[in-house]
Design a protein around this motif. Structure first.
Motif, mmCIF file in Angstrom:
data_model
loop_
_atom_site.group_PDB
_atom_site.id
_atom_site.type_symbol
_atom_site.label_atom_id
_atom_site.label_comp_id
_atom_site.label_asym_id
_atom_site.label_seq_id
_atom_site.Cartn_x
_atom_site.Cartn_y
_atom_site.Cartn_z
ATOM 1 N N PHE A 81 0.823 -1.215 0.000
ATOM 2 C CA PHE A 81 0.000 0.000 0.000
ATOM 3 C C PHE A 81 0.855 1.262 0.000
ATOM 4 N N ASP A 82 2.019 1.234 0.639
ATOM 5 C CA ASP A 82 2.880 2.423 0.580
ATOM 6 C C ASP A 82 3.359 2.683 -0.837
ATOM 7 N N LEU A 83 3.510 1.616 -1.629
ATOM 8 C CA LEU A 83 3.876 1.811 -3.033
ATOM 9 C C LEU A 83 2.666 2.269 -3.846
ATOM 10 N N GLU A 84 1.520 1.652 -3.581
ATOM 11 C CA GLU A 84 0.311 2.003 -4.321
ATOM 12 C C GLU A 84 -0.114 3.451 -4.082
ATOM 13 N N THR A 85 0.099 3.927 -2.859
ATOM 14 C CA THR A 85 -0.321 5.295 -2.539
ATOM 15 C C THR A 85 0.754 6.330 -2.845
ATOM 16 N N GLY A 86 1.882 5.881 -3.429
ATOM 17 C CA GLY A 86 2.918 6.805 -3.867
ATOM 18 C C GLY A 86 3.930 7.199 -2.817
ATOM 19 N N LEU A 87 3.886 6.565 -1.633
ATOM 20 C CA LEU A 87 4.842 6.926 -0.592
ATOM 21 C C LEU A 87 6.221 6.335 -0.870
ATOM 22 N N ASP A 88 6.269 5.037 -1.107
ATOM 23 C CA ASP A 88 7.560 4.385 -1.329
ATOM 24 C C ASP A 88 8.119 4.727 -2.706
ATOM 25 N N SER A 89 9.393 5.030 -2.716
ATOM 26 C CA SER A 89 10.108 5.301 -3.959
ATOM 27 C C SER A 89 11.582 4.996 -3.706
ATOM 28 N N GLY A 90 12.383 5.077 -4.743
ATOM 29 C CA GLY A 90 13.803 4.823 -4.586
ATOM 30 C C GLY A 90 14.486 5.820 -3.666
ATOM 31 N N GLU A 91 13.895 7.016 -3.473
ATOM 32 C CA GLU A 91 14.493 8.047 -2.638
ATOM 33 C C GLU A 91 14.016 7.971 -1.199
ATOM 34 N N TYR A 92 12.941 7.224 -0.951
ATOM 35 C CA TYR A 92 12.379 7.151 0.402
ATOM 36 C C TYR A 92 13.185 6.151 1.234
ATOM 37 N N VAL A 93 13.197 6.355 2.551
ATOM 38 C CA VAL A 93 14.035 5.556 3.449
ATOM 39 C C VAL A 93 13.797 4.063 3.286
ATOM 40 N N ARG A 94 12.550 3.648 3.086
ATOM 41 C CA ARG A 94 12.221 2.220 3.033
ATOM 42 C C ARG A 94 13.059 1.475 1.996
ATOM 43 N N ALA A 95 13.324 2.101 0.866
ATOM 44 C CA ALA A 95 14.078 1.430 -0.202
ATOM 45 C C ALA A 95 15.579 1.582 -0.033
ATOM 46 N N GLY A 210 11.506 4.779 17.101
ATOM 47 C CA GLY A 210 12.851 4.994 16.587
ATOM 48 C C GLY A 210 12.885 5.012 15.073
ATOM 49 N N LYS A 211 12.141 4.091 14.455
ATOM 50 C CA LYS A 211 12.098 4.063 12.990
ATOM 51 C C LYS A 211 11.472 5.336 12.437
ATOM 52 N N HIS A 212 10.414 5.806 13.074
ATOM 53 C CA HIS A 212 9.768 7.027 12.605
ATOM 54 C C HIS A 212 10.623 8.259 12.876
ATOM 55 N N MET A 213 11.473 8.200 13.894
ATOM 56 C CA MET A 213 12.433 9.287 14.098
ATOM 57 C C MET A 213 13.405 9.357 12.926
ATOM 58 N N ALA A 287 26.562 11.861 10.747
ATOM 59 C CA ALA A 287 26.311 12.293 9.375
ATOM 60 C C ALA A 287 26.518 11.163 8.376
ATOM 61 N N VAL A 288 27.382 10.223 8.719
ATOM 62 C CA VAL A 288 27.656 9.078 7.842
ATOM 63 C C VAL A 288 27.603 7.811 8.686
ATOM 64 N N PRO A 289 27.309 6.676 8.062
ATOM 65 C CA PRO A 289 27.205 5.434 8.845
ATOM 66 C C PRO A 289 28.564 4.957 9.315
ATOM 67 N N PRO A 290 28.617 4.294 10.474
ATOM 68 C CA PRO A 290 29.875 3.663 10.911
ATOM 69 C C PRO A 290 30.275 2.573 9.920
ATOM 70 N N PRO A 291 31.544 2.204 9.877
ATOM 71 C CA PRO A 291 31.995 1.153 8.950
ATOM 72 C C PRO A 291 31.228 -0.153 9.165
ATOM 73 N N GLY A 292 30.742 -0.708 8.061
ATOM 74 C CA GLY A 292 30.046 -1.984 8.125
ATOM 75 C C GLY A 292 28.623 -1.912 8.631
ATOM 76 N N PRO A 297 19.894 4.500 5.976
ATOM 77 C CA PRO A 297 19.984 5.613 6.912
ATOM 78 C C PRO A 297 19.225 5.433 8.229
ATOM 79 N N LEU A 298 18.768 4.226 8.568
ATOM 80 C CA LEU A 298 18.171 4.018 9.876
ATOM 81 C C LEU A 298 19.259 4.109 10.952
ATOM 82 N N TRP A 299 18.895 4.670 12.099
ATOM 83 C CA TRP A 299 19.857 4.811 13.190
ATOM 84 C C TRP A 299 19.197 4.565 14.551
ATOM 85 N N TYR A 300 18.263 5.438 14.922
ATOM 86 C CA TYR A 300 17.638 5.314 16.238
ATOM 87 C C TYR A 300 16.893 3.984 16.394
ATOM 88 N N VAL A 301 16.277 3.518 15.319
ATOM 89 C CA VAL A 301 15.530 2.269 15.405
ATOM 90 C C VAL A 301 16.461 1.099 15.685
#
Length: 331
Positions: A81-95, A210-213, A287-292, A297-301
């Motif tokens: 549904f997130d894809l059908e409603t236009g939320l998910d895209s290559g630029e969105y966090v989920r992908a 955390g994920k929503h943060m 600002a950047v992920p730790p090595p490995g 870009p998830l962090w708090y979750v």
């Protein structure tokens, strides 16, 4: 292939230099990496049932399988549904943090829809059997859970978009899963079970918050008003820190009230992990992920999930010890 499966389970990702096998593909599609939360909820319900002296293995096993299937269906429904409603895209966090089933080419839209229908059909068969065994309350648990699962992202309600998604997850992974498993296993549902379901419900809620943060900036731009969007980053951090601390306080209260035995205080062994997580929450996001690091870009979750696993496992261990050697505070 087991190394592939373990990697998917641990990271929600799959190394590009390895050949994709069918099981790894579907483990990615259903996001099996977050299934431990559902298993812990079911196990809590089962251990509480055993402590009440009414444990029946087959209904417990079916309930656990049904909940895992429901979680798989929920994840696929969200992606569909997130894809059908236009939320998910290559630029969105989920992908970005893990392969999106459709955008990454793992499956097609029709294949994902068929998988959703198949998993829900299997769940319906389990619910039907348990309803025949225990009565209509099983259907009530299943219907409420399905309602929250579908309308978490599906129009016209979209709980996630109106600041109610976190509450929905709290209810599902706490009272509904734990209480539902207890009822299916025992055929009864005393009031104390509702109270006993609250600590782990709070832990699961911290993961979603955390994920929503991590997605708040993108969600705000898309008109998705999750709690972190409504509260702002500082308020969301305070909320998650408060819930993590409240987990210990609620468990202590349940021990003092003699709802749970003293062995659940094993959760205190997770305090070092809590301190580590709280220090992370009090520092700016890197600002950047730790090595490995596997799910940027998830962090708090990620930190909330690590804490969830440690504290949830110790809570389970305490319930198991209470079953083997019951120790309660004197009344």
């Amino acid at each position: 292939m087991w190394r592939n499966w373990l990697e998917v389970y641990r990271t929600c990702n799959f190394r590009a230099d390895r050949p994709m096998d069918p099981i790894s593909k579907w483990l990615l599609v259903v996001r099996c990496c977050v299934f431990p939360m559902t298993f812990i909820s079911a196990a809590i319900g089962g251990l509480l049932a055993a402590s009440a002296g009414r444990f029946e293995p087959l209904p417990f096993l079916l309930s656990t399988v049904g909940l895992l299937l429901a979680h798989a269906a929920n994840n696929m429904i969200n992606d569909y549904f997130d894809l059908e409603t236009g939320l998910d895209s290559g630029e969105y966090v989920r992908a970005q943090y893990a392969p999106h089933p459709i955008l990454s080419g793992l499956v097609t839209r029709p294949q994902l829809l068929r998988a959703i229908l198949l998993v829900n059909a299997l769940d319906a068969l389990i619910a039907l059997y348990l309803t025949m065994l225990r009565g209509w309350p099983i259907l009530a648990f299943a219907i409420v859970g399905l309602f929250i699962s579908v309308f978490y992202v599906a129009p016209p309600i979209r709980l996630k978009r109106i600041g109610l998604g976190e509450l929905g997850v709290f209810l599902v992974w706490g009272p509904l899963m734990i209480g539902g498993t207890f009822y299916a296993t025992t055929g009864m549902l005393p009031a104390w079970v509702w109270w006993a379901s609250l600590p782990y419900a709070m832990l699961v809620a911290t993961v979603l918050i955390g994920k929503h943060m991590d997605k708040a900036e993108q969600d705000r731009a898309r008109g998705i008003y999750t709690l972190p969007v409504l509260l702002g980053e500082r308020g969301a951090r305070a909320l998650n820190i408060g819930l993590m601390i409240a987990f210990y306080l609620v468990v202590l209260g349940l021990v003092l009230a003699r709802v749970l035995g003293v062995w659940v205080l094993l959760i205190l062994l997770s305090l070092p992990r809590l301190m580590e997580v709280l220090r992370t929450y009090l520092r700016p996001r890197p600002a950047v992920p730790p090595p490995g690091y596997p799910v940027w870009p998830l962090w708090y979750v990620s930190w909330a999930f690590v804490f969830n696993r440690r504290a949830g496992a110790l809570f389970l261990a305490g319930l198991l010890l209470n079953l083997v050697l019951p120790v309660y505070l004197p009344g």
